[in-house]
Write a protein that holds these residues in place. Structure first.
Motif, PDB file in Angstrom:
ATOM      1  N   ARG A 106      27.213 -32.144 -15.816  1.00  0.00           N
ATOM      2  CA  ARG A 106      28.463 -32.615 -16.418  1.00  0.00           C
ATOM      3  C   ARG A 106      28.571 -32.098 -17.846  1.00  0.00           C
ATOM      4  O   ARG A 106      27.569 -31.982 -18.560  1.00  0.00           O
ATOM      5  CB  ARG A 106      28.510 -34.146 -16.408  1.00  0.00           C
ATOM      6  N   LYS A 107      29.796 -31.819 -18.281  1.00  0.00           N
ATOM      7  CA  LYS A 107      30.067 -31.502 -19.677  1.00  0.00           C
ATOM      8  C   LYS A 107      30.268 -32.809 -20.432  1.00  0.00           C
ATOM      9  O   LYS A 107      31.146 -33.611 -20.095  1.00  0.00           O
ATOM     10  CB  LYS A 107      31.313 -30.628 -19.799  1.00  0.00           C
ATOM     11  N   LEU A 108      29.450 -33.028 -21.456  1.00  0.00           N
ATOM     12  CA  LEU A 108      29.507 -34.270 -22.225  1.00  0.00           C
ATOM     13  C   LEU A 108      30.304 -34.137 -23.503  1.00  0.00           C
ATOM     14  O   LEU A 108      30.550 -35.129 -24.188  1.00  0.00           O
ATOM     15  CB  LEU A 108      28.082 -34.723 -22.558  1.00  0.00           C
ATOM     16  N   GLY A 109      30.684 -32.933 -23.844  1.00  0.00           N
ATOM     17  CA  GLY A 109      31.442 -32.672 -25.056  1.00  0.00           C
ATOM     18  C   GLY A 109      31.661 -31.188 -25.204  1.00  0.00           C
ATOM     19  O   GLY A 109      31.324 -30.396 -24.310  1.00  0.00           O
ATOM     20  N   SER A 110      32.197 -30.775 -26.329  1.00  0.00           N
ATOM     21  CA  SER A 110      32.523 -29.366 -26.514  1.00  0.00           C
ATOM     22  C   SER A 110      31.276 -28.478 -26.525  1.00  0.00           C
ATOM     23  O   SER A 110      31.351 -27.299 -26.180  1.00  0.00           O
ATOM     24  CB  SER A 110      33.300 -29.170 -27.815  1.00  0.00           C
ATOM     25  N   ASN A 111      30.127 -29.057 -26.922  1.00  0.00           N
ATOM     26  CA  ASN A 111      28.897 -28.258 -26.971  1.00  0.00           C
ATOM     27  C   ASN A 111      27.700 -29.010 -26.401  1.00  0.00           C
ATOM     28  O   ASN A 111      26.559 -28.720 -26.751  1.00  0.00           O
ATOM     29  CB  ASN A 111      28.602 -27.825 -28.404  1.00  0.00           C
ATOM     30  N   LYS A 112      27.962 -29.976 -25.521  1.00  0.00           N
ATOM     31  CA  LYS A 112      26.865 -30.778 -24.971  1.00  0.00           C
ATOM     32  C   LYS A 112      26.954 -30.842 -23.452  1.00  0.00           C
ATOM     33  O   LYS A 112      28.041 -31.032 -22.890  1.00  0.00           O
ATOM     34  CB  LYS A 112      26.876 -32.189 -25.554  1.00  0.00           C
ATOM     35  N   PHE A 133      23.948 -18.680 -18.972  1.00  0.00           N
ATOM     36  CA  PHE A 133      24.744 -19.376 -17.956  1.00  0.00           C
ATOM     37  C   PHE A 133      24.742 -18.533 -16.683  1.00  0.00           C
ATOM     38  O   PHE A 133      24.996 -17.321 -16.737  1.00  0.00           O
ATOM     39  CB  PHE A 133      26.184 -19.565 -18.426  1.00  0.00           C
ATOM     40  N   ILE A 134      24.495 -19.163 -15.538  1.00  0.00           N
ATOM     41  CA  ILE A 134      24.410 -18.455 -14.260  1.00  0.00           C
ATOM     42  C   ILE A 134      25.428 -19.029 -13.278  1.00  0.00           C
ATOM     43  O   ILE A 134      25.425 -20.240 -13.001  1.00  0.00           O
ATOM     44  CB  ILE A 134      22.990 -18.586 -13.642  1.00  0.00           C
ATOM     45  N   ASP A 135      26.302 -18.168 -12.764  1.00  0.00           N
ATOM     46  CA  ASP A 135      27.218 -18.565 -11.693  1.00  0.00           C
ATOM     47  C   ASP A 135      26.393 -18.797 -10.425  1.00  0.00           C
ATOM     48  O   ASP A 135      25.756 -17.870  -9.917  1.00  0.00           O
ATOM     49  CB  ASP A 135      28.247 -17.458 -11.467  1.00  0.00           C
ATOM     50  N   ASN A 136      26.365 -20.014  -9.915  1.00  0.00           N
ATOM     51  CA  ASN A 136      25.476 -20.321  -8.796  1.00  0.00           C
ATOM     52  C   ASN A 136      25.948 -19.716  -7.476  1.00  0.00           C
ATOM     53  O   ASN A 136      25.180 -19.674  -6.504  1.00  0.00           O
ATOM     54  CB  ASN A 136      25.310 -21.833  -8.631  1.00  0.00           C
ATOM     55  N   THR A 137      27.165 -19.218  -7.417  1.00  0.00           N
ATOM     56  CA  THR A 137      27.652 -18.588  -6.183  1.00  0.00           C
ATOM     57  C   THR A 137      27.285 -17.110  -6.128  1.00  0.00           C
ATOM     58  O   THR A 137      26.749 -16.625  -5.134  1.00  0.00           O
ATOM     59  CB  THR A 137      29.177 -18.756  -6.061  1.00  0.00           C
ATOM     60  N   SER A 138      27.538 -16.384  -7.223  1.00  0.00           N
ATOM     61  CA  SER A 138      27.223 -14.952  -7.258  1.00  0.00           C
ATOM     62  C   SER A 138      25.871 -14.677  -7.893  1.00  0.00           C
ATOM     63  O   SER A 138      25.340 -13.576  -7.777  1.00  0.00           O
ATOM     64  CB  SER A 138      28.295 -14.206  -8.054  1.00  0.00           C
ATOM     65  N   MET A 139      25.299 -15.675  -8.599  1.00  0.00           N
ATOM     66  CA  MET A 139      24.057 -15.563  -9.374  1.00  0.00           C
ATOM     67  C   MET A 139      24.195 -14.564 -10.523  1.00  0.00           C
ATOM     68  O   MET A 139      23.214 -14.039 -11.036  1.00  0.00           O
ATOM     69  CB  MET A 139      22.865 -15.230  -8.475  1.00  0.00           C
ATOM     70  N   LYS A 140      25.414 -14.341 -10.952  1.00  0.00           N
ATOM     71  CA  LYS A 140      25.690 -13.456 -12.076  1.00  0.00           C
ATOM     72  C   LYS A 140      25.517 -14.218 -13.391  1.00  0.00           C
ATOM     73  O   LYS A 140      25.912 -15.379 -13.503  1.00  0.00           O
ATOM     74  CB  LYS A 140      27.117 -12.917 -11.979  1.00  0.00           C
ATOM     75  N   THR A 141      24.924 -13.568 -14.378  1.00  0.00           N
ATOM     76  CA  THR A 141      24.866 -14.123 -15.721  1.00  0.00           C
ATOM     77  C   THR A 141      26.250 -13.999 -16.360  1.00  0.00           C
ATOM     78  O   THR A 141      26.791 -12.897 -16.472  1.00  0.00           O
ATOM     79  CB  THR A 141      23.824 -13.389 -16.583  1.00  0.00           C
ATOM     80  N   VAL A 142      26.813 -15.135 -16.770  1.00  0.00           N
ATOM     81  CA  VAL A 142      28.207 -15.137 -17.236  1.00  0.00           C
ATOM     82  C   VAL A 142      28.318 -15.580 -18.691  1.00  0.00           C
ATOM     83  O   VAL A 142      29.407 -15.933 -19.143  1.00  0.00           O
ATOM     84  CB  VAL A 142      29.073 -16.048 -16.336  1.00  0.00           C
ATOM     85  N   THR A 176      35.088 -21.067 -19.049  1.00  0.00           N
ATOM     86  CA  THR A 176      34.780 -20.520 -17.725  1.00  0.00           C
ATOM     87  C   THR A 176      33.504 -21.130 -17.120  1.00  0.00           C
ATOM     88  O   THR A 176      33.233 -20.948 -15.927  1.00  0.00           O
ATOM     89  CB  THR A 176      34.584 -18.999 -17.824  1.00  0.00           C
ATOM     90  N   ILE A 177      32.726 -21.839 -17.915  1.00  0.00           N
ATOM     91  CA  ILE A 177      31.485 -22.429 -17.418  1.00  0.00           C
ATOM     92  C   ILE A 177      31.807 -23.724 -16.682  1.00  0.00           C
ATOM     93  O   ILE A 177      32.453 -24.628 -17.225  1.00  0.00           O
ATOM     94  CB  ILE A 177      30.505 -22.702 -18.574  1.00  0.00           C
ATOM     95  N   GLN A 178      31.340 -23.820 -15.451  1.00  0.00           N
ATOM     96  CA  GLN A 178      31.693 -24.946 -14.595  1.00  0.00           C
ATOM     97  C   GLN A 178      30.482 -25.829 -14.310  1.00  0.00           C
ATOM     98  O   GLN A 178      29.337 -25.382 -14.370  1.00  0.00           O
ATOM     99  CB  GLN A 178      32.261 -24.434 -13.267  1.00  0.00           C
ATOM    100  N   GLU A 179      30.779 -27.076 -14.002  1.00  0.00           N
ATOM    101  CA  GLU A 179      29.737 -27.961 -13.505  1.00  0.00           C
ATOM    102  C   GLU A 179      29.226 -27.410 -12.170  1.00  0.00           C
ATOM    103  O   GLU A 179      29.990 -26.947 -11.326  1.00  0.00           O
ATOM    104  CB  GLU A 179      30.294 -29.370 -13.324  1.00  0.00           C
ATOM    105  N   GLY A 180      27.914 -27.402 -11.998  1.00  0.00           N
ATOM    106  CA  GLY A 180      27.307 -26.788 -10.823  1.00  0.00           C
ATOM    107  C   GLY A 180      26.679 -25.438 -11.114  1.00  0.00           C
ATOM    108  O   GLY A 180      25.844 -24.950 -10.335  1.00  0.00           O
ATOM    109  N   PHE A 181      27.083 -24.811 -12.231  1.00  0.00           N
ATOM    110  CA  PHE A 181      26.438 -23.555 -12.636  1.00  0.00           C
ATOM    111  C   PHE A 181      24.980 -23.821 -13.013  1.00  0.00           C
ATOM    112  O   PHE A 181      24.576 -24.949 -13.285  1.00  0.00           O
ATOM    113  CB  PHE A 181      27.169 -22.959 -13.840  1.00  0.00           C
ATOM    114  N   GLY A 182      24.206 -22.754 -13.063  1.00  0.00           N
ATOM    115  CA  GLY A 182      22.813 -22.855 -13.465  1.00  0.00           C
ATOM    116  C   GLY A 182      22.606 -22.414 -14.896  1.00  0.00           C
ATOM    117  O   GLY A 182      23.466 -21.770 -15.517  1.00  0.00           O
ATOM    118  N   LEU A 183      21.431 -22.772 -15.437  1.00  0.00           N
ATOM    119  CA  LEU A 183      21.002 -22.327 -16.755  1.00  0.00           C
ATOM    120  C   LEU A 183      19.610 -21.732 -16.641  1.00  0.00           C
ATOM    121  O   LEU A 183      18.768 -22.221 -15.884  1.00  0.00           O
ATOM    122  CB  LEU A 183      20.963 -23.495 -17.748  1.00  0.00           C
TER     123      LEU A 183
END
Length: 607
Positions: free
Chosen positions: A337-343, A367-376, A403-410
């Motif tokens: 979840r996004k907790l704020g603009s930078n959290k 930041f990693i797109d969990n569908t394509s596994m691309k570094t975004v 563009t960073i979505q909940e569910g993406f990887g780090l």
């Protein structure tokens, strides 16, 4: 002190004042007394020395859990049974050498033998590690029948009872039921052909057996087993959790392990976690043949989770492991979840990799797109706050892109190592040989592989095992891949060398996950079709290798191509020496055009 002893001590170490002997703390070898307190006291005194050497007179030393330190540790790829009981605990020390002088350290009950915590310049050498009663068992196959299987169990080494028709192993405070069975060829020490995870050694439904004791050491297992092991072979019976490592190197740097024989452990062998610059020379994780064993460790041999600097493995041997000899990876976490603009609220997703200090202020993450596994995208950590063993808050130094979505990887890019693995032998082990995922330089050179599954696996996924590290520079050179490689099926064993990132959506437009993987001057003895499987690689090279046909086993693999390339770019298969009898001599392409591959004339494209 007599003159002879003084001279011997001086010869061992130039500065006698820096050398401690456990005998000076009342500990003598071959007595079976508990070594724990004497070693604690010796290490406590060593903390005040500049270059301490803790030496053991050669012999046997026993370690029991009585009066043992306990610590809570969240160890990667390990069951979180806490607290861990620590036999030899090295904490906040520098320039320490532990020299076993050829001694055997024998452990009792569930214990973590050696823990290196927040220390640097540490050397462990010249010792063997084993358990009095191992937390794995083995049995000899005596007879097989359509309705039962007779096995011989040595109750002295593997104490057991039969309760409600099931074999229960127990000793020194622990007990366990059989959770897995592997068959080992008694003559070759290899996992029996085509008996990996699919199919298993006894076929599906084997857990429905009913045990009956027939006489001294003979147990009959009543069940119409779907697969019958060969008479005279060995069954490895796994019956305990992976709740500790043989050695745990945690948040430490410049650690060197040499001339160590590790005969058993109930979990991972040597686990390095958030460690920097670790090296292994003549470290053998192998069965204790003096006790007639065919198994060594319960899981991986050398496991590296979120390390950096250089990992070096030289002249080591791995045999009888119930998982992979070497595994190098980072840890993806998920944005919840996004907790704020930078959290962000983040979560460890793999249940055996939780509770770790995943990031520190100033570290670079991707930041990693969990569908394509691309570094975004990339950013920097401002603060890390642990919420629970699974969840943590991450405060960033900049705003989170829309563009960073909940569910993406780090992925933490600051904890990625360079890897050198050379002149080592990977014998008969349950699964694969080397698993490696890191963006830094990888060199796998002049090794011998007899792996039951794939000899080399380069994976990466942000949806299943969450093991990170897209490869950017890998050279696999001068190795021998013997005919036993890939003679059983396990996860990801698509070929002798399997490059298999788990990308949920794969098509012609998908970005390449791995880059610059070269295989040169290797020798393959292949009994089956698949030699190389590669998915999502930009810059794939297979050159100057020798491909020989082996007749040791019958082909069985579902893949019927020598090479399978999926979604690769800038690939070449050139200048290889080909046995005329090699199976297939063909290349299958998916999500690729022919112009993406330069191919020598000996091979044909097939669909």
């Amino acid at each position: 002190m007599n003159t002879a002893v003084a001279k011997a001590r001086t010869a061992d170490h130039n500065n006698i004042d820096d050398t401690l002997y456990v005998s000076d703390f009342g500990l003598k070898p071959n007595t079976k007394e508990n070594a724990v307190q004497a070693v604690y006291q010796a290490l406590k005194k060593a903390k005040g020395m500049k270059n301490p050497v803790l030496a053991f007179a050669k012999g046997r030393y026993d370690f029991w859990p009585d009066k043992m330190l306990e610590r809570t540790y969240f160890e990667s790829n390990t069951t979180d049974n806490n607290p861990k009981r620590l036999a030899i605990f090295i904490e906040t020390m520098q320039h320490l050498t532990i020299d076993g002088k050829g001694s055997s350290f024998v452990f009792h009950d569930r214990i973590q033998p050696i823990t290196i915590e927040k220390s640097e310049q540490i050397v462990i050498k010249n010792l063997a590690i084993d358990w009095e009663f191992p937390l794995t068992a083995q049995a000899l196959v005596v007879d097989t029948n359509s309705n039962y299987l007779d096995i011989s169990l040595d109750a002295k080494q593997y104490p057991y009872s039969i309760v409600d028709g099931k074999i229960i192993f127990s000793a020194e405070g622990w007990k366990g039921v059989i959770t897995g069975v592997m068959e080992v060829d008694k003559e070759t020490n290899l996992i029996a052909y085509n008996t990996g995870d699919n199919p298993s050694a006894l076929g599906s439904g084997w857990q429905k057996y009913t045990a009956e004791k027939l006489g001294k050491d003979i147990v009959r297992l009543h069940y119409a087993f779907k697969r019958k092991p060969a008479k005279g072979n060995i069954l490895i019976l796994r019956h305990n959790d992976r709740d500790h490592a043989l050695m745990f190197i945690n948040e430490s740097r410049n650690v060197h392990i040499q001339d160590v024989n590790a005969y058993h452990c109930a979990g991972l062998g040597i686990l390095s976690q958030y460690a920097e610059n670790v090296s292994f020379e003549r470290v053998n994780i192998v069965p204790n043949k003096t006790k007639g064993r065919y198994f060594s460790g319960h899981d991986d041999g050398l496991h590296f989770s979120n390390c950096r600097g250089t990992i070096k493995v030289e002249a080591c041997m791995f045999e009888g492991l119930m998982d992979d000899p070497i595994n190098v990876h980072g840890t993806y976490v998920r944005i919840i979840r996004k907790l704020g603009s930078n959290k962000l609220l983040c979560r460890f997703m793999e249940h055996m990799s939780t509770g770790m200090p995943w990031a520190r202020a100033g570290e670079n993450i991707a930041f990693i797109d969990n569908t394509s596994m691309k570094t975004v995208g990339n950013t920097t950590v401002q603060a890390f706050k642990q919420i629970s063993t699974t969840d943590f808050e991450l405060t960033l130094t900049s705003a989170i892109p829309s563009t960073i979505q909940e569910g993406f990887g780090l992925e933490n890019m600051d904890w990625t190592p360079t890897v050198l693995i050379r002149t080592s032998t990977f014998g008969g082990n349950r699964a694969r040989g080397v698993l490696v995922s890191t963006p830094k330089s990888i060199r796998i050179e002049h090794n011998v592989f007899k792996s039951s599954g794939s000899a080399v696996l380069i994976a990466g996924d942000v949806n299943s095992w969450y093991e990170s590290g897209a490869v950017t520079d890998c050279l696999i050179k001068g190795n021998k891949f013997l005919s036993s490689c890939n003679n059983s099926l396990y996860q990801f064993t698509e070929a002798i060398i399997s490059i298999f990132p788990e990308i949920p959506v794969m098509n012609e437009q998908t970005d390449r996950y791995h880059r610059n993987i070269r295989m040169e001057d290797n020798v393959f003895f292949a009994f089956d079709y698949p030699i190389l499987f590669a998915q999502s690689v930009d810059g794939l090279s297979f050159k100057h290798n020798q491909l020989h046909r082996s007749y040791e086993f019958k082909p069985f693999h579902p893949r019927k191509a020598t090479f399978t390339l999926i979604g690769c770019r800038n690939a070449q298969i050139l200048d290889n020496t080909i046995d005329p009898e090699l199976l297939g001599k063909n290349v299958v392409l998916e999500y690729m055009d022919t112009h993406d591959l330069r191919l020598q004339d000996d091979f044909i494209l097939s669909h």
